[in-house]
Scaffold this motif. Structure first.
Motif, mmCIF file in Angstrom:
data_model
loop_
_atom_site.group_PDB
_atom_site.id
_atom_site.type_symbol
_atom_site.label_atom_id
_atom_site.label_comp_id
_atom_site.label_asym_id
_atom_site.label_seq_id
_atom_site.Cartn_x
_atom_site.Cartn_y
_atom_site.Cartn_z
ATOM 1 N N GLY A 118 38.715 47.533 44.654
ATOM 2 C CA GLY A 118 37.932 46.704 45.557
ATOM 3 C C GLY A 118 36.626 47.334 45.998
ATOM 4 O O GLY A 118 35.847 46.708 46.731
ATOM 5 N N LEU A 119 36.359 48.562 45.560
ATOM 6 C CA LEU A 119 35.127 49.256 45.950
ATOM 7 C C LEU A 119 33.972 48.893 45.012
ATOM 8 O O LEU A 119 34.177 48.728 43.808
ATOM 9 N N PRO A 120 32.762 48.794 45.528
ATOM 10 C CA PRO A 120 31.603 48.552 44.657
ATOM 11 C C PRO A 120 31.442 49.686 43.647
ATOM 12 O O PRO A 120 31.630 50.857 43.972
ATOM 13 N N GLY A 121 31.144 49.325 42.401
ATOM 14 C CA GLY A 121 30.909 50.329 41.377
ATOM 15 C C GLY A 121 32.158 51.051 40.914
ATOM 16 O O GLY A 121 32.065 52.120 40.301
ATOM 17 N N ASN A 122 33.324 50.485 41.170
ATOM 18 C CA ASN A 122 34.575 51.154 40.812
ATOM 19 C C ASN A 122 34.766 51.162 39.285
ATOM 20 O O ASN A 122 34.197 50.339 38.576
ATOM 21 N N PRO A 123 35.620 52.076 38.778
ATOM 22 C CA PRO A 123 35.786 52.224 37.328
ATOM 23 C C PRO A 123 36.951 51.436 36.734
ATOM 24 O O PRO A 123 37.257 51.622 35.556
ATOM 25 N N VAL A 124 37.632 50.592 37.530
ATOM 26 C CA VAL A 124 38.864 49.960 37.052
ATOM 27 C C VAL A 124 38.536 48.808 36.106
ATOM 28 O O VAL A 124 37.834 47.862 36.482
ATOM 29 N N HIS A 125 39.059 48.894 34.883
ATOM 30 C CA HIS A 125 38.794 47.923 33.832
ATOM 31 C C HIS A 125 39.834 46.801 33.834
ATOM 32 O O HIS A 125 39.510 45.618 33.723
ATOM 33 N N ARG A 126 41.090 47.167 33.935
ATOM 34 C CA ARG A 126 42.201 46.220 34.071
ATOM 35 C C ARG A 126 43.192 46.777 35.077
ATOM 36 O O ARG A 126 43.422 47.983 35.116
ATOM 37 N N LEU A 127 43.788 45.877 35.858
ATOM 38 C CA LEU A 127 44.619 46.283 36.990
ATOM 39 C C LEU A 127 45.993 45.615 36.890
ATOM 40 O O LEU A 127 46.077 44.396 36.745
ATOM 41 N N ILE A 128 47.040 46.425 36.965
ATOM 42 C CA ILE A 128 48.403 45.901 37.018
ATOM 43 C C ILE A 128 49.021 46.311 38.350
ATOM 44 O O ILE A 128 49.099 47.506 38.667
ATOM 45 N N LEU A 129 49.430 45.314 39.122
ATOM 46 C CA LEU A 129 50.071 45.537 40.416
ATOM 47 C C LEU A 129 51.559 45.236 40.259
ATOM 48 O O LEU A 129 51.935 44.088 39.995
ATOM 49 N N ASN A 130 52.387 46.253 40.427
ATOM 50 C CA ASN A 130 53.825 46.112 40.224
ATOM 51 C C ASN A 130 54.526 45.891 41.564
ATOM 52 O O ASN A 130 54.752 46.825 42.329
ATOM 53 N N ASP A 131 54.826 44.614 41.836
ATOM 54 C CA ASP A 131 55.599 44.196 43.001
ATOM 55 C C ASP A 131 54.959 44.637 44.315
ATOM 56 O O ASP A 131 55.617 45.200 45.193
ATOM 57 N N ILE A 132 53.688 44.340 44.458
ATOM 58 C CA ILE A 132 52.975 44.706 45.689
ATOM 59 C C ILE A 132 51.791 43.768 45.887
ATOM 60 O O ILE A 132 51.215 43.264 44.917
ATOM 61 N N GLY A 133 51.441 43.547 47.148
ATOM 62 C CA GLY A 133 50.284 42.727 47.476
ATOM 63 C C GLY A 133 49.781 43.079 48.859
ATOM 64 O O GLY A 133 50.352 43.937 49.554
ATOM 65 N N PRO A 134 48.724 42.422 49.316
ATOM 66 C CA PRO A 134 48.146 42.761 50.617
ATOM 67 C C PRO A 134 49.054 42.457 51.804
ATOM 68 O O PRO A 134 48.982 43.139 52.832
ATOM 69 N N THR A 135 49.891 41.433 51.699
ATOM 70 C CA THR A 135 50.826 41.099 52.777
ATOM 71 C C THR A 135 52.224 41.561 52.383
ATOM 72 O O THR A 135 52.726 41.194 51.323
ATOM 73 N N LEU A 136 52.831 42.374 53.254
ATOM 74 C CA LEU A 136 54.136 42.946 52.969
ATOM 75 C C LEU A 136 55.148 42.444 53.988
ATOM 76 O O LEU A 136 54.855 42.364 55.184
ATOM 77 N N ASN A 137 56.325 42.122 53.510
ATOM 78 C CA ASN A 137 57.389 41.631 54.370
ATOM 79 C C ASN A 137 57.754 42.700 55.411
ATOM 80 O O ASN A 137 58.191 43.790 55.049
ATOM 81 N N PRO A 138 57.599 42.419 56.728
ATOM 82 C CA PRO A 138 57.863 43.436 57.758
ATOM 83 C C PRO A 138 59.284 43.986 57.714
ATOM 84 O O PRO A 138 59.499 45.182 57.954
#
Length: 291
Positions: A118-138
């Motif tokens: 999410g940072l400007p100028g970041n080097p990430v070409h492809r992103l895999i998120l394994n069972d995680i997101g911005p909202t987490l079950n409390p």
């Protein structure tokens, strides 16, 4: 199985220096770099199967995030948080001299990748998120926070392995040999001959210090980072996950990078990607093929 090289890089925190260990697979001169990052109480060894399988195409780098495994410990446990982890990864990428990277992150490792992508100028070409997101079950966060700080000691490896399996059943079906590997990766003998978990128990401090207000602020920052991601993104969800809810997963397909969602039946939090069909899913996405 192919052997990995174990290396270290020195990183900086507000209270001093620490070493971060990482395992490297494949050709160290390969410009195609895949970084794989583990969950909150796991280690780089989790990716041995995945890294060995993909090292024919990628230079695969698997760090032990500070406080875990072969890496050092922080003098101030309050710094066991995402900004420190992202900063350490930036240091690692400089050491690797990697212009661009693909990213595979399980749970906490996904949040670190999200923070970087999410940072400007970041080097990430492809992103895999394994069972995680911005909202987490409390409730799931409370469950994880509860066992992280427990000083569990076992007289034998078998006792420790039984415990690791009991708290990891949500990983889904595994063979006896795979359960043994998952336990051996995170158990070590201390000076008294007892088997203990291979991380700093002070990792629990940020969980204990969290307030409702700080949790909401953190969630807002993660959504802001997610909305800033521009690279192709794959979201993998264990269909029985109690951490990543179906509602959050759906929202992630509709905003930001509009992640492609794949759900894995019979698995909760989180898929281990030691199974051949799960490894094939990673390869296909990173090569730009349908997931």
């Amino acid at each position: 199985m192919q052997e990995a090289s174990i290396k270290h890089v020195q990183c900086l925190s507000p209270t001093g220096l620490h070493r971060m260990a990482y395992k490297e697979w494949g050709d160290p001169l390969n410009p195609r770099v895949l970084v794989c990052v583990h969950g909150v109480t796991r280690v780089s060894d989790d990716f041995d199967e995945l890294a060995a399988a993909l090292s024919d195409t990628w230079r695969v780098v698997c760090p032990d995030i500070v406080g875990r495994g072969r890496s050092g410990r922080l003098l101030d446990a309050r710094n066991y948080q995402l900004p420190q982890y992202v900063a350490d990864i930036v240091t690692l990428l400089a050491r690797l001299d990697a212009g661009t990277v693909d990213w595979f992150g399980t749970s906490m490792g996904g949040l670190i990748g999200l923070g970087l992508a999410g940072l400007p100028g970041n080097p990430v070409h492809r992103l895999i998120l394994n069972d995680i997101g911005p909202t987490l079950n409390p409730a799931a966060l409370a469950r994880i926070g509860d066992y992280i700080g427990q000083d569990m000691r076992f007289a034998t490896f078998e006792e420790g392995a039984s415990y690791i399996k009991s708290i990891s059943l949500s990983f889904g079906p595994h063979s006896d040999a795979q359960w043994h590997k998952l336990a051996s990766d995170v158990l070590r003998q201390n000076a008294d001959g007892q088997w203990v978990r291979h991380y700093d128990l002070a990792l629990a401090v940020p969980f204990k210090n969290a307030t409702a207000e700080s949790t909401l602020q953190g969630e807002a920052l993660l959504w802001h980072a997610y909305d800033a991601v521009r690279c192709p993104t794959l979201l993998v969800r264990g269909a029985q996950s109690d951490l990543l809810t179906p509602a959050t997963a759906r929202e992630m397909t509709q905003r930001g990078p509009k992640a492609r969602l794949v759900e894995l039946d019979g698995i909760g939090h989180a898929p281990t990607f030691v199974q051949s069909d799960q490894i094939a899913l990673v390869r296909e996405f990173l090569l730009g093929q349908p997931a």
